[in-house]
Design a protein around this motif. Structure first.
Motif, mmCIF file in Angstrom:
data_model
loop_
_atom_site.group_PDB
_atom_site.id
_atom_site.type_symbol
_atom_site.label_atom_id
_atom_site.label_comp_id
_atom_site.label_asym_id
_atom_site.label_seq_id
_atom_site.Cartn_x
_atom_site.Cartn_y
_atom_site.Cartn_z
ATOM 1 N N GLU A 117 0.918 -1.190 -0.002
ATOM 2 C CA GLU A 117 -0.123 -0.028 -0.087
ATOM 3 C C GLU A 117 1.005 1.539 -0.002
ATOM 4 O O GLU A 117 1.791 1.322 0.923
ATOM 5 N N PRO A 118 0.797 2.132 -0.823
ATOM 6 C CA PRO A 118 1.817 3.226 -1.129
ATOM 7 C C PRO A 118 1.336 4.353 0.009
ATOM 8 O O PRO A 118 0.805 5.389 -0.426
ATOM 9 N N LEU A 119 1.837 4.115 1.233
ATOM 10 C CA LEU A 119 1.495 4.966 2.372
ATOM 11 C C LEU A 119 2.607 6.114 2.404
ATOM 12 O O LEU A 119 2.225 7.094 2.878
ATOM 13 N N CYS A 120 3.796 5.794 2.231
ATOM 14 C CA CYS A 120 4.977 6.464 2.686
ATOM 15 C C CYS A 120 5.832 6.570 1.528
ATOM 16 O O CYS A 120 6.479 5.784 0.866
ATOM 17 N N SER A 121 6.119 7.939 1.175
ATOM 18 C CA SER A 121 6.783 8.349 -0.096
ATOM 19 C C SER A 121 8.196 7.645 -0.144
ATOM 20 O O SER A 121 8.744 7.296 -1.184
ATOM 21 N N GLU A 122 8.934 7.670 0.930
ATOM 22 C CA GLU A 122 10.218 7.191 1.096
ATOM 23 C C GLU A 122 10.268 5.738 0.921
ATOM 24 O O GLU A 122 11.139 5.339 0.339
ATOM 25 N N ALA A 123 9.300 5.012 1.449
ATOM 26 C CA ALA A 123 9.340 3.625 1.058
ATOM 27 C C ALA A 123 8.802 3.206 -0.407
ATOM 28 O O ALA A 123 9.766 2.441 -0.921
ATOM 29 N N VAL A 124 8.004 4.002 -0.970
ATOM 30 C CA VAL A 124 7.707 3.948 -2.419
ATOM 31 C C VAL A 124 9.242 4.013 -3.350
ATOM 32 O O VAL A 124 9.663 3.277 -4.087
ATOM 33 N N MET A 125 10.078 5.158 -2.751
ATOM 34 C CA MET A 125 11.118 5.408 -3.557
ATOM 35 C C MET A 125 12.069 4.418 -3.318
ATOM 36 O O MET A 125 13.050 4.169 -4.156
ATOM 37 N N SER A 126 12.545 4.051 -1.937
ATOM 38 C CA SER A 126 13.605 3.132 -1.895
ATOM 39 C C SER A 126 13.281 1.522 -1.958
ATOM 40 O O SER A 126 14.097 0.732 -2.470
ATOM 41 N N LEU A 127 11.675 1.164 -1.749
ATOM 42 C CA LEU A 127 11.793 -0.042 -2.095
ATOM 43 C C LEU A 127 10.541 -0.720 -2.989
ATOM 44 O O LEU A 127 10.587 -1.616 -3.696
ATOM 45 N N GLY A 128 9.678 0.324 -3.446
ATOM 46 C CA GLY A 128 8.630 0.013 -4.203
ATOM 47 C C GLY A 128 7.455 -0.662 -3.376
ATOM 48 O O GLY A 128 7.584 -0.839 -2.170
ATOM 49 N N ALA A 129 6.745 -1.630 -4.113
ATOM 50 C CA ALA A 129 5.805 -2.584 -3.224
ATOM 51 C C ALA A 129 6.570 -3.754 -2.691
ATOM 52 O O ALA A 129 7.471 -4.288 -3.551
ATOM 53 N N VAL A 130 6.183 -3.990 -1.625
ATOM 54 C CA VAL A 130 6.821 -5.465 -0.945
ATOM 55 C C VAL A 130 5.686 -6.242 -0.705
ATOM 56 O O VAL A 130 4.901 -6.256 0.011
#
Ligand code: ZN
Length: 220
Positions: A117-130
């Motif tokens: 779920e794309p909640l956090c922009s940093e996580a989207v940038m560094s990991l994408g979807a897990v």
């Protein structure tokens, strides 16, 4: 005489150092968790089985080939090496793999929930979807099979009722992805606990993914 690779000594040190950091984060209780790094296109340096990540020495590490056959080391390689080899054999661009059981991300994996779920922009940038890989018996071929479909397009995967595997160009890269997965799981849990989790909107997400392809992928 046993062969010594050019970067083997510093890589043994890096494995020990990052094993300790993982342990201090509480991601590897008991003797759980394992880390590995490529020595070259055919051989992998990995942590052994049965030793706390807080107590490893450089000499404890073992060397295996891409079929999992032990080449050197007085200890036995981790029983979870098949998970690492599944990544190396499918991704020649990947040089390091980290596997651990961080409590919150593992809680998601034990609840049948991915972190896509794309909640956090940093996580989207560094990991994408897990994604969440289906349950597989540890130490068997099932583990590689459960991960196979996700390995080409992801560098962080939750493993159902088990834990997390991350990988990258360097050990530090794979380690930081592991840290980020757990942080994102924590943020995700809190956002849902607050009852008003608000995912990034579609057009904003498209802009973010575009930025990711330009900055993150090129920087790697
Ligand atoms: Zn495990």
């Amino acid at each position: 005489m046993e062969r010594i690779w050019e970067h083997e000594v510093p890589l043994r040190r890096d494995l020990r150092r990052l094993s300790k950091r993982l342990y201090r984060l509480g991601f590897t209780p008991g003797t759980s968790g394992n880390l590995s790094v490529r020595l070259d296109s055919k051989f992998i340096l990995a942590t052994p089985t049965g030793v706390s990540k807080s107590m490893l020495s450089k000499e404890d590490m073992v060397i295996v080939d891409l079929d999992g056959k032990q080449y050197s080391g007085s200890r036995k390689v981790t029983s979870e090496i098949g998970m690492h080899l599944a990544v190396y054999n499918r991704r020649p661009d990947i040089c390091a793999v980290v596997h651990s059981h961080p409590p919150i991300a593992t809680g998601f994996a034990c609840s049948g929930r991915s972190l896509d779920e794309p909640l956090c922009s940093e996580a989207v940038m560094s990991l994408g979807a897990v994604p969440l890989a289906r349950y597989a018996t540890t130490g068997t071929e099932e583990v590689a099979e459960s991960l196979a479909e996700f390995i080409p397009d992801h560098e962080a995967i939750l493993m159902a009722n088990h834990g997390v595997v991350t990988y990258g160009k360097t050990l530090m890269d794979a380690f930081m992805k592991m840290e980020t997965v757990e942080h994102f799981a924590q943020v995700n849990l809190i956002a849902h606990h607050l009852g008003s989790a608000t995912p990034i909107q579609k057009d904003q997400l498209a802009a973010l993914l575009d930025a990711r392809s330009r900055y993150v992928m090129n920087a790697a």
